[in-house]
Write an enzyme that holds these catalytic residues in place. Structure first.
Site, mmCIF file in Angstrom:
data_model
loop_
_atom_site.group_PDB
_atom_site.id
_atom_site.type_symbol
_atom_site.label_atom_id
_atom_site.label_comp_id
_atom_site.label_asym_id
_atom_site.label_seq_id
_atom_site.Cartn_x
_atom_site.Cartn_y
_atom_site.Cartn_z
ATOM 1 N N HIS A 183 7.321 -6.745 5.262
ATOM 2 C CA HIS A 183 8.518 -6.084 5.784
ATOM 3 C C HIS A 183 9.763 -6.947 5.556
ATOM 4 O O HIS A 183 10.859 -6.430 5.344
ATOM 5 C CB HIS A 183 8.349 -5.761 7.262
ATOM 6 C CG HIS A 183 7.728 -4.424 7.505
ATOM 7 N ND1 HIS A 183 7.011 -4.128 8.623
ATOM 8 C CD2 HIS A 183 7.716 -3.294 6.752
ATOM 9 C CE1 HIS A 183 6.597 -2.871 8.558
ATOM 10 N NE2 HIS A 183 7.008 -2.363 7.429
ATOM 11 N N ARG A 285 8.837 8.209 -2.226
ATOM 12 C CA ARG A 285 7.619 8.031 -1.437
ATOM 13 C C ARG A 285 7.619 9.042 -0.296
ATOM 14 O O ARG A 285 8.563 9.085 0.495
ATOM 15 C CB ARG A 285 7.541 6.617 -0.879
ATOM 16 C CG ARG A 285 7.740 5.515 -1.907
ATOM 17 C CD ARG A 285 7.691 4.151 -1.225
ATOM 18 N NE ARG A 285 8.040 3.064 -2.117
ATOM 19 C CZ ARG A 285 9.261 2.572 -2.262
ATOM 20 N NH1 ARG A 285 10.268 3.105 -1.565
ATOM 21 N NH2 ARG A 285 9.503 1.580 -3.078
ATOM 22 N N ARG A 321 6.170 11.139 -5.586
ATOM 23 C CA ARG A 321 4.770 10.732 -5.495
ATOM 24 C C ARG A 321 4.132 11.440 -4.308
ATOM 25 O O ARG A 321 4.639 11.350 -3.188
ATOM 26 C CB ARG A 321 4.667 9.219 -5.309
ATOM 27 C CG ARG A 321 3.219 8.701 -5.255
ATOM 28 C CD ARG A 321 3.187 7.202 -5.045
ATOM 29 N NE ARG A 321 3.625 6.807 -3.721
ATOM 30 C CZ ARG A 321 3.862 5.552 -3.347
ATOM 31 N NH1 ARG A 321 3.727 4.569 -4.214
ATOM 32 N NH2 ARG A 321 4.256 5.274 -2.116
ATOM 33 N N GLU A 410 -1.741 2.483 -12.219
ATOM 34 C CA GLU A 410 -1.773 1.374 -11.270
ATOM 35 C C GLU A 410 -3.031 0.524 -11.399
ATOM 36 O O GLU A 410 -3.128 -0.530 -10.777
ATOM 37 C CB GLU A 410 -1.690 1.901 -9.836
ATOM 38 C CG GLU A 410 -0.424 2.677 -9.541
ATOM 39 C CD GLU A 410 -0.488 3.389 -8.199
ATOM 40 O OE1 GLU A 410 0.138 2.898 -7.250
ATOM 41 O OE2 GLU A 410 -1.187 4.418 -8.104
ATOM 42 N N ASN A 433 3.331 -3.122 -9.009
ATOM 43 C CA ASN A 433 2.815 -3.881 -7.872
ATOM 44 C C ASN A 433 1.285 -3.809 -7.832
ATOM 45 O O ASN A 433 0.595 -4.821 -7.774
ATOM 46 C CB ASN A 433 3.389 -3.343 -6.552
ATOM 47 C CG ASN A 433 4.895 -3.450 -6.491
ATOM 48 O OD1 ASN A 433 5.517 -4.052 -7.347
ATOM 49 N ND2 ASN A 433 5.481 -2.861 -5.465
ATOM 50 N N ASP A 434 0.759 -2.579 -7.843
ATOM 51 C CA ASP A 434 -0.686 -2.422 -7.811
ATOM 52 C C ASP A 434 -1.334 -2.814 -9.124
ATOM 53 O O ASP A 434 -2.441 -3.366 -9.141
ATOM 54 C CB ASP A 434 -1.063 -0.974 -7.444
ATOM 55 C CG ASP A 434 -1.253 -0.785 -5.946
ATOM 56 O OD1 ASP A 434 -1.670 -1.755 -5.285
ATOM 57 O OD2 ASP A 434 -0.988 0.312 -5.440
ATOM 58 N N ARG A 444 -2.133 -7.951 -2.945
ATOM 59 C CA ARG A 444 -0.676 -8.099 -2.935
ATOM 60 C C ARG A 444 -0.107 -8.276 -1.544
ATOM 61 O O ARG A 444 1.077 -8.559 -1.386
ATOM 62 C CB ARG A 444 -0.006 -6.914 -3.630
ATOM 63 C CG ARG A 444 -0.124 -5.567 -2.960
ATOM 64 C CD ARG A 444 0.372 -4.486 -3.927
ATOM 65 N NE ARG A 444 0.340 -3.146 -3.371
ATOM 66 C CZ ARG A 444 1.420 -2.460 -3.051
ATOM 67 N NH1 ARG A 444 2.604 -2.980 -3.201
ATOM 68 N NH2 ARG A 444 1.313 -1.237 -2.583
ATOM 69 N N CYS A 481 8.039 2.149 -12.050
ATOM 70 C CA CYS A 481 8.571 2.343 -10.695
ATOM 71 C C CYS A 481 8.180 1.219 -9.743
ATOM 72 O O CYS A 481 8.477 1.275 -8.562
ATOM 73 C CB CYS A 481 8.131 3.695 -10.126
ATOM 74 S SG CYS A 481 6.354 3.855 -9.868
#
EC number: 2.7.3.9
Length: 550
Positions: A183, A285, A321, A410, A433-434, A444, A481
């Site tokens: 966060h 998202r 998504r 991903e 990221n993934d 991650r 993305c």
């Protein structure tokens, strides 16, 4: 001396360190002079007060911060936690001790689940501290407020702290814990705060010590020399000049168009994205509609939210998504079963196929919103690893009235089969990221392996190149993305590997636009080859920087 971590954004800051105060001590387990019922009333009042305060902070902060703080308020008001506190009070302990034990047990549960839920453990620690402080009539834990600008150094920051930082005073954030999707990182990125997370050794710094925080390089220079400070001030001035540059479409130096899009978590962020020159949305998202809900929102409820977003991008592409949830983001109406390794479990499209009615309702709501607005809706499925999954999703989306249907790349399997996947899908979008997580087998969300979570790694770039080549061969779009697109130097490499659009947090748009404008497509391809030839992520980053300079 230098400390190293994961940089958030591209900013540079210079200033004196202020350390976050240590948390409140663990309440003792002494017996209370009050009855369990009286202690229960105290606990209930403090839990409610903290939930109200978090909601109020969220309303003042707005945007992504409000979503995060509202989720924290729901945690404070969780009936299961309240019941646990009540049960513990029956042993005669104080409300402070019961709250501490109940939150600690819940924290242990989340850490054991891994992934997204493990990352929320820090949120629980913050709520527990706030409730205990309220019970004791003490000030709530929080950020220091000296009368001068400073660099805030902490183990980690809770959303309630990050959301309302005084940006006139806080020059930068440095945390010893946390990863690129914590966060702290999410909100720092959203607020364009210079930040470095996962900086081992940061807590050894002391108040007043001068540091340079260089997010682009992921380093903290401690007690910098005069020359180092001059270089940092020059970098700060250069970045400020770029921020004031005219906003326009993404374009390379040879005139090649490269759309720059925004990643959004709700419709509220659209205005800022548009102001900063986003040419559409590359990742919307939809989880905000589903998380913390007891049951799935209706078609009408979803349509209303989607229409609010789409109406702000007339004539532009908005890539949506579908719900990306599962064992690491459990939803009672989708999948709340326990899994030993949630990152490899029933998540994304896998979970939606198991409850197809939820997927059909979401796609129907999107089709209705598409028909009601002038935006160009593209829809994509997360966590796709086979051609069969691709065919299933694309055919269903087309059946329900959506013209452009694609999938996210991903996992290595989908990257390696990109030519066959693109023979079925209308487009693909790479979630770096993934893709990095699965390529390097590094969670991650886990700070201890954060050093592996680097999209500059040649293995990750090689997979991106496979997808880019498949896009060229099939004549279909390949978007990026993941947060890799927000790194200007890496954005150039991604374009050289075949990316046809880049989507990122709104704060990164200006830096990336400026960087792309300085290279031709041929130069981007040359830099991509340099990165692929390196042995590791640091080597790739350094080699590209050297090649770009010379």
């Amino acid at each position: 001396m230098e400390l190293h971590g994961i940089g958030v954004g591209q900013g540079v800051a210079i200033g004196p360190v202020i350390l976050m105060p240590e948390p409140l001590p663990e309440p003792v387990g002494a017996q209370s002079a009050l009855s369990p019922a009286e202690e229960g009333e105290r606990a209930a009042a403090s839990l409610a007060a903290v939930a109200d305060e978090l909601r109020a902070r969220g309303e003042r902060a707005g945007g992504t911060a409000q979503e995060v703080l509202d989720a924290q308020a729901l945690m404070a008001a969780d009936p299961a936690l309240s019941d646990d506190v009540t049960a513990r009070l029956q042993t005669g302990i104080t409300a402070e001790r019961a709250v501490f034990e109940a939150f600690a047990a819940f924290r242990e549960l989340l850490v054991g689940m891994g992934g997204y839920m493990a990352e929320r453990a820090t949120d629980l620690d913050d709520i527990s501290q706030r409730v205990i402080a309220d019970l004791g009539g003490l000030p709530a834990p929080g950020v220091p407020a000296p009368d001068h600008p400073f660099v805030l150094v902490a183990r980690d920051l809770a959303p309630a702290d990050t959301a309302l930082l005084d940006l006139e005073k806080v020059l930068a954030l440095v945390t010893s814990d946390g990863g690129p999707t914590s966060h702290t990182a999410i909100l720092a990125r959203d607020k364009a705060i210079v930040a470095i997370v996962g900086a081992s050794g940061a807590l050894a710094l002391h108040d007043g010590q001068e540091v340079i925080v260089d997010a682009a390089a992921g380093r903290v220079v401690v007690d910098p020399s005069a020359d180092e400070k001059d270089a940092a001030r020059s970098a700060i001035a250069d970045r400020a000049g770029r921020a004031e540059a005219p906003v326009g479409p993404g374009r390379l130096a040879d005139g090649t168009g490269l759309p720059l899009l925004a990643n959004l978590g709700s419709a509220e962020g659209a205005a800022v994205a548009i102001e900063r020159g986003a040419e559409g949305v590359g990742l919307f998202r939809t989880e905000f509609l589903f998380l913390d809900a007891a049951m799935a929102p209706t078609i009408v409820e979803q349509q209303e939210q989607y229409t609010a977003l789409l109406a702000q991008f007339p004539g532009q592409k908005v890539v949506v998504r579908v719900l990306d949830a599962g064992a690491d983001k459990p939803l009672p109406f989708l999948n709340d079963g326990e899994e030993e390794n949630p990152a490899l479990g029933l998540r994304g499209l896998r979970a939606l196929r198991a409850k197809e009615d939820i997927l059909r309702e979401q796609l129907t709501a999107l089709a209705n919103a598409d028909a009601a607005t002038d935006a160009e809706v593209w829809v994509m499925a997360p966590m796709v690893s086979t051609v069969e999954e691709t065919r299933y999703f694309v055919e269903l989306a087309h059946e329900l009235g959506l013209a452009m249907a694609g999938v996210m790349v991903e996992v290595p399997a989908s990257a390696l089969l990109a030519d066959r996947i693109l023979a079925v899908a209308d487009f693909v979008s790479i979630g770096t990221n993934d893709l990095t997580q699965y390529t390097l087998a590094a969670d991650r969300m886990l700070g201890s392996v954060a050093g592996f979570q680097d999209p500059w790694h040649p293995a990750v770039l090689k997979l991106v190149g496979e997808v880019g080549a498949a896009g060229v061969a099939t004549g279909k779009p390949v978007g990026i993305c993941g947060e890799a697109a927000a790194d200007p130097a890496l954005a150039v490499v991604l374009v050289g590997l075949g990316a046809t659009s880049l989507s990122m947090s709104s704060a990164a748009l200006g830096d990336v636009r400026t960087e792309l404008a300085g290279v031709t497509l041929a130069q981007a391809k040359e830099l991509a080859a340099v990165a692929l030839a390196a042995d590791g992520a640091p080597e790739a980053r350094a080699a590209v920087a050297a090649a770009a300079r010379g």
